[in-house]
Design a protein around this motif. Sequence first.
Motif, PDB file in Angstrom:
ATOM      1  N   ARG A  66       0.877  -1.176   0.000  1.00 18.26           N
ATOM      2  CA  ARG A  66       0.000   0.000   0.000  1.00 18.26           C
ATOM      3  C   ARG A  66       0.904   1.214   0.000  1.00 18.26           C
ATOM      4  O   ARG A  66       2.016   1.160   0.520  1.00 18.26           O
ATOM      5  CB  ARG A  66      -0.871   0.009   1.247  1.00 18.26           C
ATOM      6  CG  ARG A  66      -1.852  -1.129   1.304  1.00 18.26           C
ATOM      7  CD  ARG A  66      -2.756  -0.986   2.522  1.00 18.26           C
ATOM      8  NE  ARG A  66      -3.707  -2.071   2.530  1.00 18.26           N
ATOM      9  CZ  ARG A  66      -3.835  -2.932   3.509  1.00 18.26           C
ATOM     10  NH1 ARG A  66      -3.080  -2.847   4.580  1.00 18.26           N
ATOM     11  NH2 ARG A  66      -4.720  -3.883   3.440  1.00 18.26           N
ATOM     12  N   GLU A  68       0.948   5.716   0.358  1.00 15.32           N
ATOM     13  CA  GLU A  68       0.244   6.963   0.638  1.00 15.32           C
ATOM     14  C   GLU A  68       1.202   8.111   0.383  1.00 15.32           C
ATOM     15  O   GLU A  68       2.404   7.983   0.571  1.00 15.32           O
ATOM     16  CB  GLU A  68      -0.280   7.000   2.069  1.00 15.32           C
ATOM     17  CG  GLU A  68       0.796   7.003   3.130  1.00 15.32           C
ATOM     18  CD  GLU A  68       0.232   7.036   4.540  1.00 15.32           C
ATOM     19  OE1 GLU A  68      -0.914   7.490   4.720  1.00 15.32           O
ATOM     20  OE2 GLU A  68       0.938   6.609   5.443  1.00 15.32           O
ATOM     21  N   ARG A  74       5.973   9.915  -1.198  1.00 16.53           N
ATOM     22  CA  ARG A  74       5.116   8.730  -1.264  1.00 16.53           C
ATOM     23  C   ARG A  74       5.807   7.627  -0.463  1.00 16.53           C
ATOM     24  O   ARG A  74       6.957   7.282  -0.725  1.00 16.53           O
ATOM     25  CB  ARG A  74       4.887   8.281  -2.703  1.00 16.53           C
ATOM     26  CG  ARG A  74       4.040   7.007  -2.785  1.00 16.53           C
ATOM     27  CD  ARG A  74       3.483   6.763  -4.155  1.00 16.53           C
ATOM     28  NE  ARG A  74       2.560   7.777  -4.598  1.00 16.53           N
ATOM     29  CZ  ARG A  74       1.262   7.866  -4.231  1.00 16.53           C
ATOM     30  NH1 ARG A  74       0.766   6.995  -3.392  1.00 16.53           N
ATOM     31  NH2 ARG A  74       0.496   8.814  -4.719  1.00 16.53           N
TER      32      ARG A  74
END
Length: 116
Positions: A66, A68, A74
């Motif tokens: 994942r 973010e 990032r």
Amino acid sequence: MVIHMDNHQSSLDAAFHALADPTRRAVVSRLVRGPAAVTELASPFSMALPSFMKHLRVLEKDGLIRSEKIGRIRTCRINAERLAAAESWLVEQHEIWRSRADRLADFVETQMPEEP
């Protein structure tokens, strides 16, 4: 039940597809130790950042990581549940083959003549 098996098989297919590439396996190995910024993950590889980002997109699409974005950074992290599902399947296969090898060894030992 059949739908669950199909979903499980699809998620395993996706996980093993993502892990088929050595760059992606290296990224997963790094992320097992903890989250990391994309620039840190990309630094060991001699490829342009856009090419490296393709690998991250595969890992993310297949559910192994994942990411973010906070500000300009990032950060990626491992999806432990998806990785655990692949590991569970591998352990199951290992047990099946170990059991088969044990039975074969027992059979061979019973077929061999005893030495005088």
